[in-house]
Design an enzyme around this catalytic site. Structure first.
Site, short mmCIF file in Angstrom:
data_model
loop_
_atom_site.label_atom_id
_atom_site.label_comp_id
_atom_site.label_asym_id
_atom_site.label_seq_id
_atom_site.Cartn_x
_atom_site.Cartn_y
_atom_site.Cartn_z
CE1 TYR A 144 81.37 -44.62 -73.84
CE2 TYR A 144 81.45 -42.22 -73.83
CZ TYR A 144 80.74 -43.40 -73.70
OH TYR A 144 79.39 -43.35 -73.43
CG ASP A 239 85.10 -38.83 -80.51
OD1 ASP A 239 84.83 -37.65 -80.19
OD2 ASP A 239 84.57 -39.82 -79.98
CE LYS A 267 82.51 -34.73 -73.57
NZ LYS A 267 81.69 -35.29 -72.54
N1 HOZ Z 1 82.72 -38.43 -72.30
C1 HOZ Z 1 82.14 -38.27 -71.01
C2 HOZ Z 1 82.89 -39.08 -70.03
N2 HOZ Z 1 84.22 -39.22 -70.39
C3 HOZ Z 1 80.70 -38.59 -71.08
C4 HOZ Z 1 79.99 -38.33 -69.83
C5 HOZ Z 1 79.03 -39.41 -69.52
O1 HOZ Z 1 79.21 -40.55 -70.00
O2 HOZ Z 1 78.11 -39.12 -68.78
#
Ligand code: HOZ
Length: 427
Positions: A144, A239, A267
């Site tokens: 993702y 990433d 983050k």
């Molecule tokens: N990368 C986070 C979830 N794996 C993002 C948090 C979100 O989408 O709120």
């Protein structure tokens, strides 16, 4: 566990906010029940509006590596706020943070700060396309990279959790240039690059996948990606929004000794405030406006509060032995949970890199999205709810990571292992 106020707030929230949440992964949809509304957080703990407290292994999905509300960071943000919260003009703080990031991740010779991981990735992709004059991108199933149009194909995180394979609203034309391969399948990548390499701007990868649960790279996978991309003039983008400053001060690239062309961060570098960054080889970064023609901008980019929180966080992450300690504590937690599962006869495949870890309810091995989704998600949901009842807050989805912070204590870990022993019984 009392949840009266959370339930009331969730009912109210759903009137004004789609699904009652401002990001889908928060909604508890795949684990049943309803999200808890959080009132405050301190150290390793979350406190909800009903007076419950939890040992937090979500940590705002990764950023809070020093735990919640660390006194020196809060003091620094407070001092910064007194000087104004946004100027829309450059600050010395931005230079300091860019330097610190570059020292930690030397592949990031130049850095552009943005406001989220999504923004970092979409900007890096535009840059890769502008620089290479090619449109194609290759990503991995179950990874993702934020919610921009052309990266939602076969994506992990909330899309995996909610079972959304293709997102309405993304024109087919926009994903026409996105190829997908299986994580850890270097032969598959080889085939795709052989056929389409001349059209590919970049390969983007989570060097440790953290959005289909945690899936570490197999031996030589990242190295092979590096060699293949270099040989075909394709940029390699790491990433590291999750792994940056999480699995070591040098991120995954430091741990595995790979130098990507571009890196995306988020983050931890914002210390819990909204921030993102992308950067890489100077020659490539010089294509970004105003140095070059690839346009990217942002009113709140390099926001002084976020940058202050980032600087102060990174300073503290330099403490000798900090990552070793985090690693040890995460290993103890994983071991304890693993033993508890074994004793209860529950098939659990555990994965861990440093302080990011995961347990899949399957015999395993888990090496890619196809094997990750073999996990019995109903069982995960049951486990999740039993742990929550016992004061341990894990991600409300099988396909996310658990994180530890420097604020987690041996007592937290012990309590969590005891809770897991109880939760695995007759699961
Ligand atoms: N990368 C986070 C979830 N794996 C993002 C948090 C979100 O989408 O709120």
């Amino acid at each position: 566990m009392k949840t009266t106020k959370s339930k009331q707030l969730f009912a109210e929230a759903q009137k004004y906010i789609p699904g009652g949440v401002n990001s889908p992964v928060r909604a508890f949809r795949s684990v049943g029940g309803q999200p808890l509304f959080i009132k405050r957080a301190k150290g390793s703990h979350l406190y909800d509006v009903d007076g419950n407290s939890f040992i937090d292994y979500v940590l705002s999905w990764g950023p809070m590596i020093l735990g919640h509300a660390p006194a020196p960071i809060i003091a620094a943000i407070t001092r910064a706020a007194a000087n104004g919260t946004s100027y829309g003009a450059p600050t010395e703080l931005e230079v300091t943070l860019a330097k610190m990031i570059g020292q930690a991740l030397p592949s990031m010779e130049q850095i552009r700060l943005v406001s989220s991981g999504t923004e970092a990735v979409m900007s890096a992709i535009r840059l890769a396309r502008g620089y290479t004059k090619r449109d194609g991108i290759l990503k991995f199933e179950g990874c993702y990279h934020g919610h921009s149009d052309y990266l939602l194909a076969k994506a992990g995180s909330g899309l995996a959790t909610l079972g959304i394979p293709d997102c309405p609203g993304v024109p087919a034309d926009f994903t026409r240039h996105t190829l997908t391969a299986s994580y850890n399948d270097i032969e598959g990548v080889q085939r795709l690059i052989k056929a389409h390499g001349h059209k590919l701007a970049c390969v983007i990868v989570e060097p440790v996948a953290g959005n289909m649960g945690v899936v570490p790279p197999g031996d030589g996978f990242l190295q092979a990606l590096r060699e293949l991309t270099r040989a075909h003039g394709v940029l390699l983008i790491f990433d590291e929004v999750i792994t940056g400053f999480r699995i070591g001060y040098g991120g995954a690239q430091g741990l595995y000794g790979i130098r990507p062309d571009l890196t995306c961060l988020g983050k931890i570098i914002g210390g819990g405030l909204p921030v993102g960054a992308y950067g890489g080889r100077q020659e490539i970064m010089q294509w970004i406006a105003p140095a070059g023609p690839v346009y990217q901008a942002g009113t709140l980019s390099g926001n002084p509060l976020a940058v202050t929180a980032g600087i102060e966080t990174l300073k503290r992450l330099k403490a000798p032995g900090l990552y070793k300690k985090l690693d040890r504590q995460a290993a103890e937690l994983a071991e304890g949970i693993g033993e508890a599962a074994k004793k209860a006869g529950v098939a659990l495949t555990q994965t861990r890199v440093g302080s990011m870890l995961c347990g899949f309810f399957t015999k395993g091995p888990v090496v890619d999205w196809a094997s990750a989704k073999q996990s019995d998600t109903q069982r995960y949901a049951k486990f999740f709810n039993r742990m929550l009842e016992r004061g341990c807050y894990f991600a409300p989805s099988q396909f996310e990571a658990a994180f530890l912070s420097t604020a987690h204590t041996p007592a937290d870990v012990e309590k969590t292992i005891l809770a897991a022993r109880a939760a695995f019984k007759n699961l």
